[in-house]
Write a protein that holds these residues in place. Structure first.
Motif, PDB file in Angstrom:
ATOM      1  N   ASN A 194       0.828  -1.217   0.000  1.00  0.00           N
ATOM      2  CA  ASN A 194       0.000   0.000   0.000  1.00  0.00           C
ATOM      3  C   ASN A 194       0.861   1.266   0.000  1.00  0.00           C
ATOM      4  O   ASN A 194       0.390   2.350   0.360  1.00  0.00           O
TER       5      ASN A 194
ATOM      6  N   TYR B 170      -0.533   4.267  -1.664  1.00  0.00           N
ATOM      7  CA  TYR B 170      -1.624   4.952  -0.963  1.00  0.00           C
ATOM      8  C   TYR B 170      -1.127   5.740   0.245  1.00  0.00           C
ATOM      9  O   TYR B 170      -1.921   6.397   0.920  1.00  0.00           O
TER      10      TYR B 170
ATOM     11  N   TYR C 100      -3.852   1.563   5.361  1.00  0.00           N
ATOM     12  CA  TYR C 100      -3.979   2.071   3.994  1.00  0.00           C
ATOM     13  C   TYR C 100      -4.548   1.018   3.031  1.00  0.00           C
ATOM     14  O   TYR C 100      -4.689   1.299   1.839  1.00  0.00           O
ATOM     15  N   SER C 101      -4.888  -0.152   3.568  1.00  0.00           N
ATOM     16  CA  SER C 101      -5.447  -1.197   2.713  1.00  0.00           C
ATOM     17  C   SER C 101      -6.810  -0.785   2.199  1.00  0.00           C
ATOM     18  O   SER C 101      -7.612  -0.175   2.922  1.00  0.00           O
ATOM     19  N   GLN C 102      -7.101  -1.116   0.940  1.00  0.00           N
ATOM     20  CA  GLN C 102      -8.390  -0.827   0.337  1.00  0.00           C
ATOM     21  C   GLN C 102      -9.354  -1.985   0.659  1.00  0.00           C
ATOM     22  O   GLN C 102      -9.110  -3.132   0.274  1.00  0.00           O
TER      23      GLN C 102
ATOM     24  N   GLU D 295     -10.092   3.168   2.156  1.00  0.00           N
ATOM     25  CA  GLU D 295      -8.997   2.781   3.028  1.00  0.00           C
ATOM     26  C   GLU D 295      -9.558   2.373   4.397  1.00  0.00           C
ATOM     27  O   GLU D 295     -10.563   2.919   4.840  1.00  0.00           O
ATOM     28  N   ARG D 296      -8.870   1.432   5.011  1.00  0.00           N
ATOM     29  CA  ARG D 296      -9.358   0.934   6.299  1.00  0.00           C
ATOM     30  C   ARG D 296      -9.530   2.073   7.308  1.00  0.00           C
ATOM     31  O   ARG D 296     -10.491   2.096   8.068  1.00  0.00           O
TER      32      ARG D 296
END
Length: 288
Positions: free
Chosen positions: A84, A87, A107-109, A122-123
């Motif tokens: 990520n 991001y 920052y994971s989608q 984003e988380r």
């Protein structure tokens, strides 16, 4: 497929690259010829081939083994950026711990959890999105208790929804009543069959008891007849016994009378003396 080599920090040994995809090994396996591959890559290769893609030696799935320990340790110590990074994530960690970090990376989608919503956020921004998502659900403000989506707010009709809910409940209740009715009928049929079977068994037992009773009564009558005959025989024997006793007493009386008369005759009889006997002897005559 392996890990993109561009994500790694510093030099990566050539021996830690997959011989097929040329990326850093992911879940590695090793052939007898010591060439290493990503598990997905070598399994895909062996579907259409039966040799090593590097030196063409014969290889099948059963011949594949885990990577040597020292190579596995070298692989786990490699440092790489989080996926990520584009991001905004600046985390750099070892290959051994990268999966754990990426599962929790802020920052994971990730997709929105509301049904019907296709947005990925984003988380770290998920809560903000859920608060304004048009697919979020909430309870009707008019108090009917129905849960509605924000997008359906203008079309919501409490009376219509309650009627629909009532019809659904009515249909469900009818179905449950029918199911209960069928279940009760099935149970009654089962109990009826059981009672008929039990009645048949009891009837057979009654008939058997009647037969046994008839045999017992016949035996009792036979015993009573035998007892009467035995009693008659005893009475006859007793009568004969009395007659014999009377006869025996008569004989004993006759014997006593005979003995008395014999005694009297003996008293009147006197034996001859020698002189009288001599006198009565005939005299002998001498012939010359």
């Amino acid at each position: 497929m392996g890990y993109d080599i561009e994500r790694f920090v510093g030099y990566v040994n050539e021996g830690l690259l997959c011989s097929i995809c040329r990326d850093v090994l992911e879940d590695p396996l090793q052939a007898p010829c010591e060439h290493a591959f990503c598990t997905a890559c070598i399994h895909g290769w062996l579907v259409h081939h039966s040799n090593c893609p590097e030196d063409r030696q014969v290889v099948d799935v059963s011949m594949l083994r885990p990577l040597y320990r020292y190579m596995k340790n070298d692989l786990n110590r490699l440092q790489l950026h989080c996926k990520n990074r584009e991001y905004g994530c600046e985390m750099v960690c070892s290959l051994e711990s990268i999966d754990r970090h990426e599962r929790e990376c802020e920052y994971s989608q990730i997709p929105c959890s509301n049904a019907g919503c296709t947005v990925q956020v984003e988380r770290r921004n998920l809560d903000v999105h859920l608060a304004v998502c048009e697919y979020r659900s909430r309870e009707c403000p008019n108090g009917c208790g129905y849960t509605i989506l924000s997008a359906e707010d203008t079309q919501h009709n409490c009376v219509a929804e309650l009627r629909t809910e009532l019809e659904l409940l009515r249909s469900e209740m009818i179905c449950r009543v029918e199911e209960a009715k069928h279940e009760m009928e099935s149970r009654l049929d089962s109990q009826r069959r059981h009672m008929v079977q039990k009645e048949s068994i009891l009837q057979n037992e009654i008939e058997e008891l009647k037969s046994q009773m008839s045999r017992m009564m016949s035996d009792v009558r036979s015993l009573m007849a035998a007892e009467r005959q035995h009693r008659q025989e005893l009475e006859q024997a007793e009568l004969e016994k009395r007659e014999l006793m009377e006869l025996l007493r008569g004989l004993q009386k006759d014997c006593r009378l005979s003995t008395t008369e014999g005694s009297r005759k003996s008293a009147n009889f006197r034996p001859l003396t020698r002189l009288e006997s001599a006198k009565r002897k005939p005299r002998e005559v001498t012939v010359i």
